[in-house]
Design a protein around this motif. Structure first.
Motif, PDB file in Angstrom:
ATOM      1  N   VAL A   1      26.244 -12.089 -21.830  1.00 48.29           N
ATOM      2  CA  VAL A   1      25.847 -11.847 -23.220  1.00 48.29           C
ATOM      3  C   VAL A   1      24.462 -12.442 -23.424  1.00 48.29           C
ATOM      4  CG1 VAL A   1      26.356 -12.241 -25.664  1.00 48.29           C
ATOM      5  CG2 VAL A   1      28.236 -11.954 -24.039  1.00 48.29           C
ATOM      6  N   ASP A   2      23.575 -11.681 -24.033  1.00 46.02           N
ATOM      7  CA  ASP A   2      22.233 -12.183 -24.313  1.00 46.02           C
ATOM      8  C   ASP A   2      21.890 -11.886 -25.770  1.00 46.02           C
ATOM      9  OD1 ASP A   2      19.778 -13.314 -23.962  1.00 46.02           O
ATOM     10  OD2 ASP A   2      18.923 -11.687 -22.772  1.00 46.02           O
ATOM     11  N   GLY A   3      21.488 -12.918 -26.499  1.00 47.12           N
ATOM     12  CA  GLY A   3      21.017 -12.704 -27.863  1.00 47.12           C
ATOM     13  C   GLY A   3      22.096 -12.551 -28.908  1.00 47.12           C
ATOM     14  N   HIS A   4      23.270 -13.171 -28.699  1.00 48.04           N
ATOM     15  CA  HIS A   4      24.296 -13.152 -29.746  1.00 48.04           C
ATOM     16  C   HIS A   4      23.832 -14.045 -30.905  1.00 48.04           C
ATOM     17  CE1 HIS A   4      27.971 -14.448 -31.866  1.00 48.04           C
ATOM     18  NE2 HIS A   4      28.356 -13.206 -31.636  1.00 48.04           N
ATOM     19  N   ARG A   5      23.860 -13.522 -32.117  1.00 45.49           N
ATOM     20  CA  ARG A   5      23.292 -14.237 -33.256  1.00 45.49           C
ATOM     21  C   ARG A   5      24.335 -14.520 -34.331  1.00 45.49           C
ATOM     22  NH1 ARG A   5      19.108 -11.261 -31.193  1.00 45.49           N
ATOM     23  NH2 ARG A   5      17.145 -12.403 -30.958  1.00 45.49           N
ATOM     24  N   SER A   6      24.201 -15.699 -34.922  1.00 48.89           N
ATOM     25  CA  SER A   6      25.004 -16.085 -36.083  1.00 48.89           C
ATOM     26  C   SER A   6      24.173 -17.057 -36.907  1.00 48.89           C
ATOM     27  CB  SER A   6      26.335 -16.708 -35.646  1.00 48.89           C
ATOM     28  OG  SER A   6      26.109 -17.872 -34.861  1.00 48.89           O
ATOM     29  N   THR A   7      24.688 -17.485 -38.027  1.00 47.35           N
ATOM     30  CA  THR A   7      23.964 -18.434 -38.866  1.00 47.35           C
ATOM     31  C   THR A   7      24.860 -19.611 -39.228  1.00 47.35           C
ATOM     32  OG1 THR A   7      24.580 -17.271 -40.912  1.00 47.35           O
ATOM     33  CG2 THR A   7      22.483 -16.650 -39.873  1.00 47.35           C
ATOM     34  N   TYR A   8      24.214 -20.680 -39.643  1.00 45.59           N
ATOM     35  CA  TYR A   8      24.930 -21.874 -40.090  1.00 45.59           C
ATOM     36  C   TYR A   8      24.111 -22.504 -41.218  1.00 45.59           C
ATOM     37  CZ  TYR A   8      27.252 -26.407 -40.094  1.00 45.59           C
ATOM     38  OH  TYR A   8      27.947 -27.536 -40.476  1.00 45.59           O
ATOM     39  N   ARG A   9      24.773 -22.866 -42.288  1.00 47.16           N
ATOM     40  CA  ARG A   9      24.107 -23.504 -43.430  1.00 47.16           C
ATOM     41  C   ARG A   9      24.390 -25.007 -43.389  1.00 47.16           C
ATOM     42  NH1 ARG A   9      21.831 -21.588 -48.114  1.00 47.16           N
ATOM     43  NH2 ARG A   9      21.885 -22.958 -49.941  1.00 47.16           N
ATOM     44  N   VAL A  10      23.347 -25.822 -43.385  1.00 46.38           N
ATOM     45  CA  VAL A  10      23.521 -27.280 -43.325  1.00 46.38           C
ATOM     46  C   VAL A  10      24.348 -27.728 -44.522  1.00 46.38           C
ATOM     47  CG1 VAL A  10      22.366 -29.523 -43.325  1.00 46.38           C
ATOM     48  CG2 VAL A  10      21.364 -27.603 -42.050  1.00 46.38           C
ATOM     49  N   ASP A  11      25.478 -28.354 -44.230  1.00 47.14           N
ATOM     50  CA  ASP A  11      26.495 -28.670 -45.225  1.00 47.14           C
ATOM     51  C   ASP A  11      26.326 -30.110 -45.712  1.00 47.14           C
ATOM     52  OD1 ASP A  11      28.805 -29.151 -46.670  1.00 47.14           O
ATOM     53  OD2 ASP A  11      30.121 -28.135 -45.248  1.00 47.14           O
ATOM     54  N   PRO A  12      26.015 -30.303 -46.994  1.00 47.94           N
ATOM     55  CA  PRO A  12      25.833 -31.677 -47.483  1.00 47.94           C
ATOM     56  C   PRO A  12      27.118 -32.491 -47.483  1.00 47.94           C
ATOM     57  CG  PRO A  12      25.815 -30.125 -49.321  1.00 47.94           C
ATOM     58  CD  PRO A  12      25.802 -29.305 -48.057  1.00 47.94           C
ATOM     59  N   THR A  13      28.284 -31.837 -47.348  1.00 52.71           N
ATOM     60  CA  THR A  13      29.543 -32.579 -47.356  1.00 52.71           C
ATOM     61  C   THR A  13      29.928 -33.101 -45.986  1.00 52.71           C
ATOM     62  OG1 THR A  13      30.997 -30.676 -46.906  1.00 52.71           O
ATOM     63  CG2 THR A  13      30.333 -31.045 -49.200  1.00 52.71           C
ATOM     64  N   ARG A  14      29.214 -32.668 -44.905  1.00 51.55           N
ATOM     65  CA  ARG A  14      29.664 -33.094 -43.583  1.00 51.55           C
ATOM     66  C   ARG A  14      28.552 -33.346 -42.577  1.00 51.55           C
ATOM     67  NH1 ARG A  14      32.846 -28.766 -40.220  1.00 51.55           N
ATOM     68  NH2 ARG A  14      32.039 -30.104 -38.569  1.00 51.55           N
ATOM     69  N   ASP A  15      27.333 -32.837 -42.805  1.00 51.15           N
ATOM     70  CA  ASP A  15      26.313 -32.866 -41.759  1.00 51.15           C
ATOM     71  C   ASP A  15      25.296 -33.990 -41.890  1.00 51.15           C
ATOM     72  OD1 ASP A  15      27.385 -30.605 -40.531  1.00 51.15           O
ATOM     73  OD2 ASP A  15      26.179 -29.232 -41.745  1.00 51.15           O
ATOM     74  N   LEU A  16      25.227 -34.649 -43.037  1.00 50.48           N
ATOM     75  CA  LEU A  16      24.194 -35.659 -43.259  1.00 50.48           C
ATOM     76  C   LEU A  16      24.730 -37.063 -42.977  1.00 50.48           C
ATOM     77  CD1 LEU A  16      22.553 -34.382 -46.562  1.00 50.48           C
ATOM     78  CD2 LEU A  16      22.082 -33.698 -44.207  1.00 50.48           C
ATOM     79  N   ASN A  17      23.843 -37.907 -42.436  1.00 55.70           N
ATOM     80  CA  ASN A  17      24.232 -39.304 -42.210  1.00 55.70           C
ATOM     81  C   ASN A  17      23.908 -40.159 -43.436  1.00 55.70           C
ATOM     82  OD1 ASN A  17      21.455 -39.820 -42.085  1.00 55.70           O
ATOM     83  ND2 ASN A  17      21.409 -39.898 -39.847  1.00 55.70           N
ATOM     84  N   GLY A  18      24.038 -41.469 -43.298  1.00 62.22           N
ATOM     85  CA  GLY A  18      23.893 -42.367 -44.442  1.00 62.22           C
ATOM     86  C   GLY A  18      22.503 -42.479 -45.011  1.00 62.22           C
ATOM     87  N   VAL A  19      21.483 -41.973 -44.296  1.00 67.70           N
ATOM     88  CA  VAL A  19      20.121 -41.994 -44.825  1.00 67.70           C
ATOM     89  C   VAL A  19      19.629 -40.588 -45.150  1.00 67.70           C
ATOM     90  CG1 VAL A  19      19.549 -44.157 -43.692  1.00 67.70           C
ATOM     91  CG2 VAL A  19      19.085 -42.009 -42.493  1.00 67.70           C
ATOM     92  N   GLY A  20      20.551 -39.618 -45.147  1.00 73.55           N
ATOM     93  CA  GLY A  20      20.223 -38.286 -45.600  1.00 73.55           C
ATOM     94  C   GLY A  20      19.660 -37.343 -44.561  1.00 73.55           C
ATOM     95  N   LEU A  21      19.566 -37.773 -43.299  1.00 74.36           N
ATOM     96  CA  LEU A  21      19.132 -36.896 -42.224  1.00 74.36           C
ATOM     97  C   LEU A  21      20.341 -36.143 -41.658  1.00 74.36           C
ATOM     98  CD1 LEU A  21      16.854 -39.483 -40.402  1.00 74.36           C
ATOM     99  CD2 LEU A  21      16.016 -37.416 -41.537  1.00 74.36           C
ATOM    100  N   VAL A  22      20.102 -34.977 -41.077  1.00 71.59           N
ATOM    101  CA  VAL A  22      21.185 -34.298 -40.352  1.00 71.59           C
ATOM    102  C   VAL A  22      21.588 -35.211 -39.201  1.00 71.59           C
ATOM    103  CG1 VAL A  22      21.878 -32.299 -39.005  1.00 71.59           C
ATOM    104  CG2 VAL A  22      20.369 -31.999 -40.975  1.00 71.59           C
ATOM    105  N   TYR A  23      22.853 -35.622 -39.197  1.00 75.06           N
ATOM    106  CA  TYR A  23      23.387 -36.562 -38.209  1.00 75.06           C
ATOM    107  C   TYR A  23      23.263 -35.969 -36.815  1.00 75.06           C
ATOM    108  CZ  TYR A  23      27.089 -39.547 -36.137  1.00 75.06           C
ATOM    109  OH  TYR A  23      27.822 -40.414 -35.354  1.00 75.06           O
ATOM    110  N   PHE A  24      22.825 -36.794 -35.855  1.00 74.30           N
ATOM    111  CA  PHE A  24      22.584 -36.244 -34.517  1.00 74.30           C
ATOM    112  C   PHE A  24      23.844 -35.587 -33.931  1.00 74.30           C
ATOM    113  CE2 PHE A  24      24.682 -39.970 -32.901  1.00 74.30           C
ATOM    114  CZ  PHE A  24      25.155 -39.583 -31.651  1.00 74.30           C
ATOM    115  N   ALA A  25      25.025 -36.155 -34.193  1.00 73.64           N
ATOM    116  CA  ALA A  25      26.248 -35.576 -33.643  1.00 73.64           C
ATOM    117  C   ALA A  25      26.612 -34.268 -34.339  1.00 73.64           C
ATOM    118  CB  ALA A  25      27.399 -36.570 -33.746  1.00 73.64           C
TER     119      ALA A  25
END
Length: 323
Positions: A214-238
């Motif tokens: 498979v080459d070039g399979h596409r999808s999207t993801y919206r950065v979720d403020p309820t789960r993706d941010l760490n304690g200083v507001g950055l997208v958590y590395f994990a």
């Protein structure tokens, strides 16, 4: 003239005896996050600064951001191997890369195995002769701070005033991750055997090449403020690992594979290069590619970009099975 730091083929590491709890295992990024905490703790203990409260010469907070993360395991010892109550012996050591960066190695073994008796973290074992009964993690981190208040774009390098690195051992140049993550930035893959062809047939010039499925399979993801941010507001590395997992799951669905297939995956090698951060609500474009090795292992590339601008956020390559 000051003597150069020693080049080490081994280092006396920090030793941790760990019991796996529910908050650090599962079919998710919890264990990845735990190892990241060990990186920050290791740097804090060895480098004279508190990575959790570090500040630069202007007094601004500076963060030990993950730039490159490499998990190396086997069919026996892999990321999803761990469960409640497992007892681990973890060796961790830091290596010098100047005033702005630091590399950390972790060697993880089950506490009741012969591998747990080691008291030295040997990079030769780590990079050239890994044991099948150990999970290895390499992290390369850079000190960064915000250039614009309350924005996660355009982070800039900024070293803590009390960060000490001159005493750290250095790795032989052949183990430097710089060439590895340079390939990820330029070729959008960590796989040295992949030549960038599209369509079917054999790709790559070495024995590790394989069929491009498979080459070039596409999808999207919206950065979720309820789960993706760490304690200083950055997208958590994990959270980047979870975003990559979402792309892999959608690729598995595209291939007609179900939940059981996804949960049965054994990721024996995973590399991720972090090239940017994003604000909450940002839509990310995920582009995936799957190759099948002659050995039966499958290799998945996931490229994460800011939707609409094409700004490169991350590149990941995973090997599933056959190691």
């Amino acid at each position: 003239m000051a003597a150069p730091p020693p080049v080490m083929t081994g280092a006396t590491p920090l030793v941790r005896d760990i019991t796996v709890t529910p908050a650090m295992c599962g079919y998710n990024s919890l264990f990845v996050g735990q190892v990241g905490d060990w990186t920050w703790q290791t740097v804090s203990e060895l480098c004279g600064t508190d990575a959790f409260t570090a500040r630069d010469e202007t007094g601004a907070p500076t963060y030990l951001a993950f730039y490159y993360y490499h998990l190396r395991g086997s069919a026996e010892m892999h990321l999803r191997r761990f469960t409640f109550g497992d007892r681990l012996r973890v060796l961790s050591a830091a290596y010098g890369y100047g005033s702005e960066s630091v590399l950390t190695l972790h060697r993880i073994a089950m506490a009741d195995t012969p591998a747990a008796r080691a008291r030295e973290l040997d990079p030769v074992e780590f990079y050239e002769r890994p044991r099948a009964d150990c999970l290895y993690v390499e992290t390369f981190n850079r000190w960064v701070t915000r250039s614009v208040a309350r924005s996660n774009r355009d982070l800039v390098r900024s070293t803590p005033v009390d960060f000490r690195h001159e005493h750290l051992p250095t790795l032989p140049e052949r183990y430097s991750p710089r060439a590895v993550y340079h390939r990820a930035r330029t070729a959008r893959t960590f796989d040295e055997d992949f030549g960038g062809a599209s369509g079917g047939g054999e790709v790559g010039g070495g024995a590790g090449g394989g069929e491009l499925v498979v080459d070039g399979h596409r999808s999207t993801y919206r950065v979720d403020p309820t789960r993706d941010l760490n304690g200083v507001g950055l997208v958590y590395f994990a959270a980047y690992f979870s975003i990559v997992d979402a792309a892999v799951w959608r690729l598995w669905q595209f291939l007609g594979r179900g939940e059981d297939d996804y949960l049965a995956m054994r990721i024996t090698d995973e590399r991720l290069c972090y090239l940017g951060n994003a604000d909450a609500g940002t839509t990310l474009g995920l582009t995936s590619r799957l190759r099948r090795r002659p050995s039966g292992a499958e290799v998945v590339d996931v490229v994460v970009e800011e939707h609409g601008t094409g700004r490169l956020i991350a590149v990941a390559t995973l090997q599933v099975g056959a190691a």
